[in-house]
Enzyme design. Structure first.
Site, PDB file in Angstrom:
ATOM      1  N   ASP A 213     112.265 -73.085  17.362  1.00 51.07           N
ATOM      2  CA  ASP A 213     112.474 -72.591  18.726  1.00 51.07           C
ATOM      3  C   ASP A 213     111.612 -73.376  19.726  1.00 51.07           C
ATOM      4  O   ASP A 213     110.426 -73.617  19.474  1.00 51.07           O
ATOM      5  CB  ASP A 213     112.071 -71.106  18.753  1.00 51.07           C
ATOM      6  CG  ASP A 213     112.467 -70.400  20.034  1.00 51.07           C
ATOM      7  OD1 ASP A 213     113.674 -70.226  20.258  1.00 51.07           O
ATOM      8  OD2 ASP A 213     111.573 -70.011  20.805  1.00 51.07           O
ATOM      9  N   GLU A 263     107.135 -81.064   0.172  1.00 52.43           N
ATOM     10  CA  GLU A 263     106.552 -80.521  -1.066  1.00 52.43           C
ATOM     11  C   GLU A 263     107.638 -79.867  -1.914  1.00 52.43           C
ATOM     12  O   GLU A 263     107.419 -79.535  -3.070  1.00 52.43           O
ATOM     13  CB  GLU A 263     105.489 -79.453  -0.735  1.00 52.43           C
ATOM     14  CG  GLU A 263     104.222 -80.007  -0.115  1.00 52.43           C
ATOM     15  CD  GLU A 263     103.340 -78.895   0.487  1.00 52.43           C
ATOM     16  OE1 GLU A 263     103.650 -77.694   0.309  1.00 52.43           O
ATOM     17  OE2 GLU A 263     102.354 -79.261   1.156  1.00 52.43           O
TER      18      GLU A 263
HETATM   19  C1  GLC Z   1     114.822 -70.244  22.746  1.00 49.67           C
HETATM   20  C2  GLC Z   1     115.719 -69.152  22.212  1.00 49.67           C
HETATM   21  C3  GLC Z   1     115.844 -68.086  23.249  1.00 49.67           C
HETATM   22  C4  GLC Z   1     114.485 -67.546  23.571  1.00 49.67           C
HETATM   23  C5  GLC Z   1     113.509 -68.654  23.966  1.00 49.67           C
HETATM   24  C6  GLC Z   1     112.083 -68.174  23.958  1.00 49.67           C
HETATM   25  O1  GLC Z   1     115.387 -70.907  23.817  1.00 49.67           O
HETATM   26  O2  GLC Z   1     116.950 -69.686  21.822  1.00 49.67           O
HETATM   27  O3  GLC Z   1     116.703 -67.061  22.829  1.00 49.67           O
HETATM   28  O4  GLC Z   1     114.577 -66.624  24.607  1.00 49.67           O
HETATM   29  O5  GLC Z   1     113.567 -69.713  23.067  1.00 49.67           O
HETATM   30  O6  GLC Z   1     111.648 -67.944  22.650  1.00 49.67           O
END
Ligand code: GLC
Ligand code: CA
Length: 554
Positions: A213, A263
């Site tokens: 993310d 790993e």
């Molecule tokens: C990414 C995710 C989104 C979230 C953001 C903050 O863009 O896809 O859903 O709100 O990160 O974590």
């Protein structure tokens, strides 16, 4: 590098991901096994057969960790546990076994830029004094003004509202997203080490990979004098020296992660969510020394337009070749308006991705939605995409042709963008409405007792049950396409055949061709055996807004 041949599920090698079809599950909205209105891990287990019949190679699971849901689970309280409302670690083990038994891999979401404000470390940081090791795990700053009563800078968070929040002793913490999502300090060794522990924790449990993310935000450089929002916005993002986004040293972090991935046998994979610009900056995230693959969101930002698609396909195949990775394709995910709806709204100039905003704000009233055209175009676009080299990321419900739900009452809304951007953005709940499995019944078969976001009446007609057995259904189209793709999958190369301006004609090795007519009138149907079509094809012509797969004797 040589061209690996990957036959999807059949390929048990380290390259399994290169041309995989990955199905994104937003777990709270997929299937609710215990009838509390919230989707859960046993619900996913119960649908492993559905996923196998659909023919996907892997599942990507959005966050299922303990969370107060300030941001749909992207606010993580504990990275090494399961939200009790979704199940337990034992349920996780049962789920992963059910998927693996069907030959389906599992990718989990990892959220390294920020934790939730309920994370043990953030609680410790609040309890500890300024300058303490506990505060050093996050990004704290003294406020301005005599007593620190003013924010360290005027920055706005990604969800609207200020990006700095005071903690009561003159210090403020940074959150690029919601207030409940304090940003980690990635210069802190404990933070770095803890994420390696987390990667091993899930890899040891059999997880095959990670979706990372906001991968481009981890490394930050905050000088003593913070620039203003305007100065920040003016900083060049191409140099790798922007203070917040896509800094070059972020790749040191991923080099550490890569050592952990390697790993394992086969090595664990990762795909970066990295919104970077210029696009060539994606290559380092996708490199074999880094995460290995990166999302390309270009199709999700484009109109249904032959010229735009051609450019995007060409550019991304080139970029992927430069990085040594394979490219990725995505039309829909949990953050954007579903593509069956996007394509049914009037084009929005150079801001196609925003095209649904006004429509959502009006509760689905304006501009007028042509749902039939949207679905026709979505089916055509998807069938073209599934014939391209690289991996395809699908979002739950798109195989049913689900559209965005626009008329969610304010009191049912959950997304922080709705609360932090009043009147500007209604947020992302409309693509997160629970999946309809049956034509009727409580929550259309999602569970036994309601759904945490209200489902509209029309969901029943698009349910799995309604489409099952109908060869013209969108579900049948996806199943047929994924089954054929597995059979026809070949080297990661593509040739263009000559075609009119409204038509794209691509050729893959072994006589697999796809022809997409983006135009409003019929186009000539090239020679070959029609294997599959996104809509009715008769009489030697390719109808408007239709894609076919052909087999030719190459
Ligand atoms: C990414 C995710 C989104 C979230 C953001 C903050 O863009 O896809 O859903 O709100 O990160 O974590
Ligand atoms: Ca449940």
């Amino acid at each position: 590098m040589t061209e690996p041949i990957t036959g999807g599920r059949a390929a048990a090698d380290a390259d399994w991901w290169r041309q995989a079809v990955v199905y994104q599950i937003y777990p709270r909205s997929f299937a609710d096994a215990n009838g509390d209105g919230i989707g859960d891990l046993p619900g996913i287990t119960s649908r492993a057969g559905y996923l196998a019949d659909l023919g996907v190679d892997a599942v990507w699971l959005s966050p299922f960790y303990p969370s107060a849901l300030a941001d749909g689970g992207y606010d993580v309280d504990d990275y090494r546990d399961v939200d009790p409302r979704l199940g337990s670690l034992d349920d996780f083990d049962v789920m992963i076994k059910a998927l693996h038994d069907k030959g389906i891999k599992l990718i989990v979401d990892i959220v390294p830029n920020h934790s939730s404000n309920r994370h043990e470390w953030f609680r410790q940081a609040l309890a500890a004094p300024k300058g303490s090791p506990e505060r050093d795990r996050y990004v704290f700053r003294d406020g301005l003004g005599e007593r620190g009563e003013l924010p360290p800078a005027d920055w706005t968070s990604m969800f609207g509202g200020p990006a700095w929040t005071p903690v009561g002793d003159g210090q403020w913490y940074l959150h690029l997203f919601a207030i409940e999502q304090p940003d980690f300090n990635w210069r802190n060794e404990e933070v770095r080490a803890d994420f390696l522990t987390t990667l091993r924790f899930w890899s040891d449990r059999g997880v095959d990979g990670f979706r990372v993310d906001v991968a481009h935000a981890l490394a930050k450089h905050l000088p003593d004098d913070l620039p203003s929002e305007t100065e920040l916005a003016a900083m060049d993002k191409a140099t790798g020296t922007h203070l917040l986004w896509d800094r070059d040293e972020v790749h040191d972090i991923y080099a550490d992660w890569r050592r952990v991935f390697d790993e394992y046998d086969p090595p664990r994979i990762a795909v970066a969510e990295a919104w970077v610009n210029p696009p060539w900056r994606r290559a380092r995230y996708a490199s074999a020394e880094g995460l290995g693959q990166a999302f390309n969101f270009d199709l999700l930002e484009a109109d249904f337009d032959a010229g735009a698609f051609r450019r995007i396909i060409t550019d991304n195949l080139e970029q992927a070749a430069d990085s040594g990775s394979s490219t990725t394709w995505v039309f829909s995910n949990h953050d954007v308006i579903r593509h069956a709806t996007r394509y049914g709204l009037p084009p929005n100039g150079d801001q196609p991705r925003r095209s649904g905003r006004a429509w959502l704000l009006s509760g689905g009233a304006e501009p007028a939605l042509d749902a039939a055209a949207g679905l026709r175009r979505a089916r055509a676009a998807t069938l073209l995409m599934l014939a391209l080299p690289g991996s395809a990321y699908l979002y739950q419900g798109e195989e049913l042709g689900l559209g965005e739900v626009a008329d969610i009452p304010a009191q049912d809304r959950q997304d922080p963008t709705f609360f932090r951007s009043p009147g500007v953005d209604v947020g992302r709940d409309g693509c997160r409405v629970p999946i309809p499995w049956t034509t009727g019944g409580d929550s259309f078969g999602f569970g036994d007792d309601g759904a945490h976001l209200p489902q509209p009446e029309w969901f029943g007609g698009l349910s799995v049950e309604a489409q099952e057995g109908d060869p013209a259904s969108t579900l049948a189209l996806y199943r047929d396409a994924l089954a054929l793709r597995r059979e026809l999958q070949t080297t990661e190369a593509l040739d263009w055949a000559p075609s009119g301006p409204e038509v794209l004609h691509v050729k893959r090795a072994g006589g697999w061709e796809a022809v997409a007519n983006f135009g409003a009138g019929p186009a000539p149907l090239p020679e070959g055996e029609v294997l599959l079509a996104s809509g009715p094809v008769e009489g030697g012509e390719l109808p408007p807004e239709t894609t076919v797969w052909l087999r030719t004797t190459a």
